[in-house]
Structure formats: C-alpha cells, structure tokens
Design a protein around this motif. Structure first.
Motif, short mmCIF file in Angstrom:
data_model
loop_
_atom_site.label_atom_id
_atom_site.label_comp_id
_atom_site.label_asym_id
_atom_site.label_seq_id
_atom_site.Cartn_x
_atom_site.Cartn_y
_atom_site.Cartn_z
N LEU A 258 0.88 -1.17 0.09
CA LEU A 258 0.12 -0.04 0.06
C LEU A 258 0.78 1.20 -0.06
O LEU A 258 2.21 1.34 0.38
CB LEU A 258 -1.10 0.00 1.22
N SER A 259 0.36 2.33 -0.66
CA SER A 259 0.98 3.65 -0.44
C SER A 259 0.96 4.26 0.85
O SER A 259 0.34 5.41 1.14
CB SER A 259 0.47 4.43 -1.71
N GLU A 260 1.97 3.85 1.92
CA GLU A 260 1.80 4.47 2.98
C GLU A 260 1.81 6.00 3.27
O GLU A 260 2.66 6.62 2.51
CB GLU A 260 2.80 3.67 3.89
N GLY A 261 0.96 6.48 4.03
CA GLY A 261 0.94 8.14 4.34
C GLY A 261 0.25 8.85 2.93
O GLY A 261 0.06 10.15 3.05
N THR B 31 -0.72 13.48 -5.26
CA THR B 31 0.00 11.91 -4.89
C THR B 31 -0.59 11.16 -6.30
O THR B 31 -1.72 11.14 -6.58
CB THR B 31 -0.82 11.50 -3.48
N GLU B 32 0.24 10.90 -6.92
CA GLU B 32 -0.08 9.96 -8.15
C GLU B 32 -0.30 8.62 -7.79
O GLU B 32 0.28 7.66 -7.37
CB GLU B 32 1.13 9.80 -9.02
N ARG B 33 -1.71 8.28 -8.38
CA ARG B 33 -2.20 6.77 -8.40
C ARG B 33 -1.92 6.15 -6.99
O ARG B 33 -1.07 5.05 -7.19
CB ARG B 33 -1.62 6.22 -9.47
N PRO B 34 -2.39 6.69 -5.94
CA PRO B 34 -1.85 5.85 -4.48
C PRO B 34 -2.78 4.65 -4.68
O PRO B 34 -3.81 4.21 -5.23
CB PRO B 34 -2.34 6.76 -3.61
N THR B 35 -2.07 3.49 -4.03
CA THR B 35 -2.66 2.16 -3.64
C THR B 35 -3.20 2.07 -2.19
O THR B 35 -2.55 2.32 -1.34
CB THR B 35 -1.81 1.08 -4.14
N VAL B 36 -4.57 1.73 -2.13
CA VAL B 36 -5.22 1.84 -0.93
C VAL B 36 -6.16 0.67 -0.86
O VAL B 36 -6.07 -0.19 -1.58
CB VAL B 36 -6.06 3.09 -0.59
N GLN B 37 -6.53 0.35 0.59
CA GLN B 37 -7.30 -0.88 0.86
C GLN B 37 -8.71 -0.56 1.45
O GLN B 37 -8.62 0.45 2.09
CB GLN B 37 -6.67 -1.98 1.83
N ILE B 38 -9.66 -1.37 0.82
CA ILE B 38 -11.02 -1.04 1.30
C ILE B 38 -11.49 -1.78 2.65
O ILE B 38 -11.22 -2.98 2.83
CB ILE B 38 -12.19 -1.32 0.19
N LEU B 39 -11.62 -0.98 3.51
CA LEU B 39 -11.87 -1.95 5.07
C LEU B 39 -13.31 -1.95 5.42
O LEU B 39 -13.87 -3.06 5.98
CB LEU B 39 -11.36 -0.90 6.09
N ASN C 21 -1.51 -2.07 10.09
CA ASN C 21 -2.15 -1.74 11.32
C ASN C 21 -2.53 -0.09 11.32
O ASN C 21 -2.16 0.59 12.17
CB ASN C 21 -1.32 -2.15 12.67
N PRO C 22 -3.29 0.31 10.68
CA PRO C 22 -3.64 1.68 10.12
C PRO C 22 -4.33 2.26 11.56
O PRO C 22 -5.28 1.62 12.08
CB PRO C 22 -4.48 1.57 8.90
N LEU D 241 -11.12 3.65 3.70
CA LEU D 241 -9.99 3.35 3.07
C LEU D 241 -8.67 3.25 4.31
O LEU D 241 -8.70 4.16 5.06
CB LEU D 241 -9.82 4.17 2.07
N SER D 242 -7.75 2.58 3.68
CA SER D 242 -6.70 2.45 4.66
C SER D 242 -5.52 2.40 3.58
O SER D 242 -5.39 1.76 2.38
CB SER D 242 -6.42 0.91 5.33
#
Length: 613
Positions: free
Chosen positions: A6-9, A20-28, A113-114, A45-46
C-alpha cells in the motif's frame, strides 16, 4: 499470494493538499449513504498507515459497487479522485476512477495496522454532510488532485486549474467575480463542489417557453455549454430567463459560476452529463473569448439521407441537405393538449440522391427562411417512421440555413451541377386522405362524412383558402359577465338571470354567433363562427354591432353582408351531428386570417409542377 504494498501516508498527503500520483489503498468497509435521489456509497480506506472513512463513490461507479467489485479488503489504485471541503475542517475524497488491484476475497484480511487519520469525522457527521449534498459540500481548489481528466486535460491537473485557452479578465458583478483559477472541466461538475466555474461554447439554445402549473407560471429557456471534456445543460427561469435570453447566443463562449447543480432529467435532455444546472439570482454568466481553443466549435456527425432507411426509429441524427421545397407554415391541433401548433414540412435531398421530409415546429417553423436550393443543417433531429421515414425537430434540435461548413459548400456545388435535375428516392411518402389533420392546405371537397368518420376522434381539422359566398343570420346576445359565458335570460324587471351561476345581473357581455357559407372550386360548406373569430371576421366588436342594430338595422345588415366575396385562410373543425334524425356534418371556425399571397403562390407553383411531372 504476495500481499500488495500500500502507499503508506498517501491519505495524509491527499487530505493536506499534496499531489499524490495513483496511490494504492485498501477498502476496509463500505456503507450505502444515498440521499436526495442520488445514489452514493461511503468507504473506509486504508493506506497501511492511516485510515479515512469519508471517501465516496457516485454516478456510474454505483453499478460496479453493487455488483460486488469493491468488496471488503479489496486493494484498489486511485487513478483519478477529488478532495473537497465538506464543512469546517472535514474533507471528502471522491473516487472517480478506482482500479481493482487485488480482489478482497484473495486477501481476506486487513493489511498493516492503520490508525484513524486525525480529524476524521464520526459516522453521524459524515452521513449528515453527505445527505445535504450541494448545500453543505464545498470544494477547495488548492487541495483537489487527481490523475488526469478525459478530453485532453493533462495528468495531475487539479479540478480548479484553468484551461490552456486565452485568459478572460475578471468582470465584477455584485461583490463577486469569476476567477480564472476557479474554472474546471464541465465533465467534473457535481453536487459535491462549490466555488466552481465553467467555461464553454453554446452548442444549443431553446426557444423561449411559457409554463403554468401548481407552483405558478412564467417563462424559461435552456442552453448547452460544451468544452473539451463534455457538455452540460443549463436552464433559466423567470427573472434569469428575462436577464439572459438575449445575451446567450449560439456559438459564443461564456463563463458561468454559482448555479444550482441537480440530477439531470433525461426526459428533457439528451446531453450525456449526469447533472444539469439551473441559474438563480446569484448566478454569474459572463461573455468570454470566442476563440478560446478549450471550447471546441460545434461538431456535427452527419448521416447521409440515403442511410437513414436502416437507422432505427427515434434515433437522433445530424443531417445536411439541400432544400427542394421550403413548405409553408400550417396550424394543427395537438392530440394530447388540444392546443394549436405551428408546423412546416420541408423536403431535403443530398448527394445520396435521396429525399426526406423534415418537420419544423412552432417558432422555428415561422422564422424559417430558406429557399429552394438553400443548404439546411439539422443537428439532433429525431428520425421517425411516420409516413415511411421522416425527421422532426425536438427541443434540442439546431437548424442552420446556408452555414459556412465544408459539407454545406460541397453539397451546394453538387446540387447546382446536377442535383436540381435528378428524381430522388423518396423516404417520406405523401399524406393521403387519412391524414387530413396534417395542417397542409386542403380543398373543401375533403370535408365529407367519410373523412370525418375516419379522422382521429371523428374530428376533422382542415386548413383551406375559400371565399365567403353567403352570410346567414348574425345572432348577438347578452352573456354572463362572470366567465361562464352562458346566455342570459331577460327578466323584464331591469335584470338578467344566469341559470348556470343562479344569479341576477344588471348588465352582461355582448357576444355573437355568425353563420356563413364558404366556397372554392370543389365545394361549398356552411360554417359557424363564434364570438372572437366572428368579431375578427367582421372587423367590429359585438357591442358596437348591437348598438348599430338598435340604431340602424339596415346599416347592420350591410356590414354583415360586406363579407360576401371576400377570401380568407380558414381553419375549420368538422364533426358529425344529429339533427331531426338526420346525420350531417357540422363545421365550426377555429381561426381566420388574411391570405398569405407568397405562401399561396408557392403552393400553386408546387401543384403546377406536380401536374407537369
């Protein structure tokens, strides 16, 4: 499988306004927060370091959400997104183009652990903010970032960045002026933005329309603005209609700010934008540079007339053709509303050597000024299967005569070289006796029992040129003055009685009925004219005629008789009537007008040419 990184921060950077170009995140998690007939889903999102719960999807993405594409634990890449202010210090991230990297079922757990991002709003405040839509959500251009827009906008451009077109100086209006940095692409307009502005070229403008319903009455008009990214419909009512109708001109460029954004009603528009705009008291509409390259010229997608035979009915098409017959204005009765409508049927032909009829309505029909040989462009005309194949204008149709277009010049040359002498294939067939309500000028022999019985609702409406050959009795009576218009009964005590209103009055309104016979070369018909049309026919009002009859009956008879051997254009309504056990036709006058000699001469020339052929 390998857990994606994931794209931390990234969420912190987005919310602070950093690109921020095309960040990768997770759906919680996700939740349906639809309101005000607008579907939307909120996501938690995380980015592995922080989580943020005020992230939403709207519009076309809803189908993908409901299909389960964005399930829990799915990792997505944000190719495009917006970050807008949502009251106070709260911000909303609008996901406009998410891409699934790994489905949630393949991961099955939370990555990292966001911790909730500081300032993230609670569930109640977010739901409240989202449900209020446009009234409580405003954008901050300095914090809006995405990965690029459709229609040629550069990757990384912010939602409120100006176009690369020419700059337009600020024009003060009240205490507010449109700033260049506020201008955003039309395709990105939504209820989740405020302090926005758009710049576009007018690609369509409707006629002035009147409306009357339970909320009141007034006038309105609508127009479309288009830039490189898309097109949107704008409507102005009442005061704004009066203010902007003359100002807005087809093909010109304008800058607009402070308008109400609402879901587009596809019943009234064929513009593809999900939303439409309504002007209000605080709206600002300013002329801009007509040569702005970010506002393309009106584009046409012409279809050859010969190809229309295979195009489905109710399709909307762009047509360019040479006018073979400009037709004449006719009046018809609407089947639905019973109101009179103006129409003009013109014939168009192109180098596919095919001819089709185009029907133009109301104001456009009256203002149409093409001649035989003129090139006519119809943008967004509706194709129907009435009488074979024919075209009809609709609210969004644009009609141009002899435009400066390459296609028009090429077609004009073709017509001058050989098109004027060809016998084209006819897509539209001529109306027969079963279509006598079409509004085209008829002869009196078309008024027959057979045609009346076969007409829609057994009511035949006919337009004809005829001469008054005999005047019958002119009845003048006293009518109720309170609107019911019923004949009053004289009480011989200085009062009149209205049986319908059940009250006595001292004075009523004079009204009249006139019977007369009209003739042409084919037939003679007796017609009844009621008050307004009878007064128009004679040229005097009923009260003056009543006074004339009391003072000099001979003068009265001469005035009525002066109608004899005068020729008019009549609009007649004929029905069947039973009288003394005999069924006969009963003909009433709808309207009367002097003969338009130019239109009548064109009609005669057309008939002569048809006889020669």
């Amino acid at each position: 499988m390998t857990v994606p990184r994931l794209s931390e921060g990234a969420l912190e950077r987005i919310l602070s306004g950093s690109a921020t170009e095309r960040p990768t995140v997770q759906i919680l998690a996700q939740k349906n927060v639809s309101a005000d007939n607008v579907q939307r889903y909120r996501f938690l999102l995380s980015d592995g370091k922080y989580s943020y719960q005020c992230c939403i999807m709207i519009g076309p993405l809803i189908q993908r959400v409901e299909a389960g594409e964005f399930e829990r634990y799915t990792v997505i890449r944000l190719n495009k997104y917006l970050c807008n202010q949502a009251g106070g210090t709260k911000k909303v991230i609008i996901l406009t183009e998410p891409e699934v990297v790994v489905p949630g079922a393949s991961i099955g757990r939370k990555i990292g652990n966001p911790t909730p991002f500081e300032g993230s709003s609670n569930d109640t405040s977010i739901s409240s903010t989202l449900s209020t839509g446009v009234h409580s959500v405003s954008s901050t251009s300095d914090a809006s970032t995405n990965g690029g827009f459709k229609g040629g906008f550069k990757s990384g451009a912010a939602i409120a960045k100006p176009y690369n077109g020419s700059k337009q100086a600020d024009h003060s209006m009240s205490d507010y002026s449109i700033k260049e940095e506020q201008i955003c692409p039309i395709s990105q307009i939504s209820p989740y933005q405020n302090k926005w502005a758009i710049r576009g070229r007018v690609t369509n403008k409707s006629a002035l329309k009147s409306w009357n319903n339970a909320k009141g009455e007034g006038t309105l008009f609508s127009f479309n603005l288009a830039d490189e990214s898309g097109e949107i419909r704008i409507t102005a009512f009442r005061t704004e209609c009066d203010k902007y109708f003359e100002m807005v001109q087809l093909g010109k460029v304008y800058t607009l700010s402070k308008a109400t954004v609402k879901q587009a009603n596809k019943k009234w528009t064929d513009v593809e934008h999900e939303y439409e705009l309504t002007l209000h008291t605080d709206s600002i509409l300013e002329p801009a540079d007509d040569y702005d390259t970010s506002c393309p010229q009106i584009n046409f997608h012409f279809v050859k007339i010969g190809q229309l035979e295979s195009v489905p009915a109710n399709s909307v098409v762009d047509i360019v053709g040479v006018c073979r017959d400009p037709g004449e204005v006719a009046t018809i009765m609407s089947k639905n509303s019973g109101k009179e409508l103006k129409k003009r049927d013109i014939s168009l032909v192109d180098d596919s050597e095919t001819e089709i009829r185009l029907t133009i309505w109301n104001t456009d029909a009256e203002n149409f000024s093409a001649n035989t040989g003129s090139v006519v462009v119809a943008k967004k005309a509706r194709l129907t299967d009435y009488a074979g194949k024919s075209l009809s204008t609709i609210g969004s149709t644009l009609i141009q005569v002899d435009p400066d277009l390459p296609e028009a010049q090429e077609l004009r040359g073709w017509f001058q070289r050989r098109g004027a002498n060809i016998e084209p294939n006819l897509l539209s067939v001529k109306s027969g006796a079963g279509d006598l309500n079409s509004g085209e000028s008829q002869y009196l022999n078309s008024i027959s029992k057979e045609n009346v019985i076969s007409a829609i609702n057994a009511t035949l409406v006919t337009t004809c040129k005829a001469t008054v050959t005999q005047t019958g009795k002119a009845q003048i009576y006293m009518a109720c003055p309170d609107g019911c218009k019923k004949k009053l009964i004289e009480m011989n005590n200085g009062f009149y009685k209205c049986d319908k209103c059940n009250k006595d009055v001292m004075q009523g309104d004079h009204r009249m009925i006139l019977n007369f016979c009209i003739s042409d070369s084919t037939n003679s018909v007796w017609v009844t004219a009621f008050h307004e049309e009878a007064e128009k026919l004679i040229g005097k009002n009923a009260k003056d005629l009543a006074d004339m009859k009391d003072q000099n009956e001979e003068e009265f008879e001469e005035t009525i008789g002066s109608l004899n051997f005068k020729t008019f254009q009549f609009r007649l309504r004929t029905k069947m009537d039973n009288f003394k056990e005999e069924t006969r036709t009963r003909c009433n006058l709808i309207s009367v007008a002097p003969i338009n000699l130019i239109d009548y001469a064109k009609k005669l020339l057309k008939e002569i040419n048809e006889m020669i052929v």
